[in-house]
Design a protein around this motif. Sequence first.
Motif, short mmCIF file in Angstrom:
data_model
loop_
_atom_site.label_atom_id
_atom_site.label_comp_id
_atom_site.label_asym_id
_atom_site.label_seq_id
_atom_site.Cartn_x
_atom_site.Cartn_y
_atom_site.Cartn_z
N TYR A 204 38.50 25.86 26.19
CA TYR A 204 38.46 26.12 27.62
C TYR A 204 39.18 25.02 28.40
O TYR A 204 40.09 25.27 29.18
N GLU A 205 38.74 23.81 28.10
CA GLU A 205 39.30 22.64 28.76
C GLU A 205 40.81 22.51 28.52
O GLU A 205 41.59 22.18 29.42
N VAL B 66 42.58 24.92 30.64
CA VAL B 66 42.72 24.43 32.02
C VAL B 66 43.90 23.48 32.12
O VAL B 66 44.73 23.59 33.03
N ILE C 244 47.06 24.17 34.63
CA ILE C 244 47.43 23.40 35.81
C ILE C 244 48.69 22.58 35.60
O ILE C 244 49.06 21.79 36.45
N GLY C 245 49.36 22.75 34.46
CA GLY C 245 50.69 22.19 34.37
C GLY C 245 50.93 21.14 33.31
O GLY C 245 51.99 20.54 33.26
N LYS D 292 52.06 19.95 29.85
CA LYS D 292 52.91 20.58 28.84
C LYS D 292 52.23 20.53 27.49
O LYS D 292 51.41 19.66 27.22
N PRO E 53 46.55 30.07 28.19
CA PRO E 53 45.52 29.59 29.12
C PRO E 53 44.59 30.69 29.60
O PRO E 53 43.39 30.49 29.71
N VAL E 54 45.14 31.87 29.88
CA VAL E 54 44.30 32.95 30.40
C VAL E 54 43.17 33.28 29.43
O VAL E 54 42.02 33.45 29.81
N MET F 14 40.57 30.44 28.98
CA MET F 14 39.68 30.20 30.10
C MET F 14 38.71 31.34 30.34
O MET F 14 37.87 31.28 31.22
N LEU G 252 35.59 33.57 30.04
CA LEU G 252 34.23 33.14 29.71
C LEU G 252 33.53 34.13 28.79
O LEU G 252 33.84 35.29 28.78
N ASN H 174 46.87 36.72 37.64
CA ASN H 174 47.40 35.93 36.53
C ASN H 174 48.88 36.20 36.31
O ASN H 174 49.65 35.29 35.99
N LEU I 121 50.55 32.91 34.65
CA LEU I 121 49.64 32.48 33.59
C LEU I 121 49.66 33.48 32.45
O LEU I 121 49.31 33.17 31.33
N ASP I 122 50.04 34.69 32.78
CA ASP I 122 49.99 35.76 31.80
C ASP I 122 51.30 36.54 31.91
O ASP I 122 51.86 36.69 33.00
N ASN J 40 58.32 25.47 28.94
CA ASN J 40 58.16 24.35 29.86
C ASN J 40 58.71 24.64 31.25
O ASN J 40 58.19 24.13 32.24
N ILE K 256 55.97 26.33 33.01
CA ILE K 256 54.89 25.40 33.32
C ILE K 256 55.26 24.54 34.52
O ILE K 256 54.47 24.37 35.45
N ASP K 257 56.49 24.04 34.55
CA ASP K 257 56.92 23.22 35.67
C ASP K 257 56.97 24.01 36.97
O ASP K 257 56.56 23.53 38.03
N ARG L 43 55.23 26.60 37.74
CA ARG L 43 53.85 26.85 38.13
C ARG L 43 53.26 25.62 38.81
O ARG L 43 52.66 25.69 39.87
N MET L 44 53.50 24.48 38.14
CA MET L 44 52.91 23.25 38.63
C MET L 44 53.42 22.92 40.04
O MET L 44 52.67 22.46 40.89
N PHE M 17 39.96 29.02 40.16
CA PHE M 17 39.39 30.05 39.29
C PHE M 17 37.92 30.25 39.60
O PHE M 17 37.26 29.39 40.17
N ALA N 70 35.45 30.16 37.63
CA ALA N 70 34.55 29.21 36.96
C ALA N 70 34.94 27.77 37.25
O ALA N 70 34.71 26.88 36.44
N TYR N 71 35.55 27.52 38.41
CA TYR N 71 35.94 26.17 38.88
C TYR N 71 37.03 25.55 38.00
O TYR N 71 38.00 25.02 38.51
N ASN N 72 36.79 25.57 36.67
CA ASN N 72 37.82 25.07 35.76
C ASN N 72 38.32 23.67 36.07
O ASN N 72 39.51 23.42 36.09
N LEU N 73 37.40 22.79 36.30
CA LEU N 73 37.79 21.39 36.41
C LEU N 73 37.81 20.79 35.01
O LEU N 73 37.22 21.33 34.08
N ILE N 74 38.50 19.67 34.88
CA ILE N 74 38.51 18.99 33.58
C ILE N 74 37.23 18.16 33.50
O ILE N 74 37.02 17.27 34.32
N VAL O 107 47.28 16.66 38.61
CA VAL O 107 48.57 17.37 38.64
C VAL O 107 49.68 16.47 39.19
O VAL O 107 50.80 16.47 38.69
#
Lengths: 403, 229
Positions: free
Chosen positions: A292-293, A296, A300-301, A303, A397-398, A401, A403, B51, B56-57, B77, B80-81, B83-84, B91, B93-97, B109
Amino acid sequence: MILRLARKNIWRNRRRTTITIMAIGFAVMSAVMMRSVNAGMEEKMLESIVKNNMGYIQIHLNGFWDEQTLDNGFYTDNEMISEIEEIPNILSIDKKLEAGTLSSFGNFTRGTFIMSYDQTKEIPKKITNNIIEGSFPESGNSEILMGNELADYLGVNVGDTLVFFGQGYQGATAAGLYSVSGLIDMHMPELNRVIAYMCMEDLQYYLSAPDLVTALVIDLKDPEILEETKNEISQIVGEEYEVMTWKQMSPELEQLMLTSQSKNWIMHFILYMVITFVMFGTILMATQERRYELGVLLAIGMKKWKTMLMIVTETIIISLIGVLVGIGLAAPVAYYFHYNPIVLKGEQADMMSDMGFEPVIPFSIDPGIALDHAMIVLVISLVLVIYPIMIVKKLKPVEAMKL
Amino acid sequence: MSVIKTENLRKTYHQGDYEIHAVDDVSVEFEQGEFTAVVGPSGSGKTTLLNAIGGLDEPTSGKVIINNTDITQLKGNQLIDFRMNNIGFVFQAYNLIPVLTAKENVGFVMLLQGRPESERESRVEELLAAVGLGEIMNKRPNQMSGGQQQRVAVARALAPKPQFILADEPTANLDSVSTSNLLDIMARLNKEEGITFIFSTHDQRVIDRASRVITMEDGKIISDERKVQ
Ligand SMILES: Nc1ncnc2c1ncn2[C@@H]1O[C@H](COP(=O)(O)OP(=O)(O)O)[C@@H](O)[C@H]1O
Ligand SMILES: [Mg+2]
């Protein structure tokens, strides 16, 4: 940045970190302990046979090993000895004289093999520990130690005096009266039937060969540096003498050691299989827990290669700590049992005594052992880290993440 | 001028013998500064759509064009760049690290973007203050309430100064106080900084605050209403 994140992951996930460190620490500890016992046994085999009987290296007159007679003995040359003593790896040089003769008591006569001991030096435990009756001879008193079975055959008891007669050096006649101060059991019947110990000076006198020896027995500080030391000695003594290592003199012992080592390798292989599975289980768990982590991070970017590098960094740090923990746990145990060896009892003990070993298992405290196994465990963890790397590689990622 | 545009976007899942069209031929445009709610029953395709828009998808077919770039053509990459630098995510579920503090999560970020520390520090503090979390900057996610975590997630999404933020049911796990709190913050950012928001929701109170409501069913958009303010 990666290092910082890795450090935070390690530090802030204490439960997972602790489990992994414990797994690796346990792995290193069991490997080190196991090797420590085995190495201790091997060291002891070498020590008790090599040290007490023949040393790591011997010097003889050329041809002595093939024809072990007194006439192939030689007069010691103090200059040569002190030159050899200057080789850094030399621990000690002992003179050795051995000769066959006849012993006679009453109506019985028997071939006897007389070995010298150096009365000016400490007598090997191998001899003193095996005296079963009487006491060690007083030097210069024409006293001898005698193998118990030889004594039985001749009907000799402690305190009796018997006759030795035979040939001395270069055809001289040898004869003398000697009293038995003690009986010895070397745990080897063939030896017990023929052996007698006499102090060096008495034996040289008996054989009419003052200063004669059949061999110089050399002990080494580091037995691993065998061939090099042998070559150094050869250069000093020259063509006239043969310099032999214990491996040349006792190929059976070398074989025994090699067999023991290969058995140990199999044991280690099995142990490492178990270790690998335990470590893999831990890594598997940790990786699943982190999907999951990781998702995330990617979302969020971060690589993928950075994420992988982060995992590798974490693994290296945790493995290093685990290795240190493992060594930290194993070291005191190894030290304790090195100085207080496990004493065997019963059948196993008898078997070892029969083979001429003391029935104790000391642990080795060779630091090379810890280093070797630390390296192996590090390599294993670096191989296992491929798994989370593959997971990251495939991670979407999708999905991670969800649940 | 539209900042985001999808053309015949389709995402099909295969489940055993039959196909699920999670997103079914959706063409839609979003304007700069819009505050859009995507609504619809569970399983109607809201998450899948967001997504796909956020890269993301990967969609099965169709295009997602953001600022004239078709992001379905970007690889690895590059994506990813992109997106960033352009899209912020929030999200459900918050999705914090989990191992990072609020401050570190928000700054992360920017760290990835290689922004200098001084810039990071000031922006992170500014953003956390803006979402009302100046006091708990050094707490970790498991020491915060759901509402606080989600506000951190919004601050994080904003940190790299993206053009727009995608939020998938951001209030689904929040109580009503936290919900209105979060919506206030989002609305203010929308109004004051012109950030485009697209969020999916079930919640009528959230729908009421939107300037545009897109309703989905079975992967299709069945209505699209702009409110006159
Ligand atoms: N990974 C997947 N595999 C198969 N079906 C999926 C997958 N993800 C979503 N779906 C299906 O796609 C449809 C739309 O899902 P989703 O976009 O999550 O809807 P919503 O967010 O509106 O609840 C649902 O029928 C769901 O079952
Ligand atoms: Mg959804």
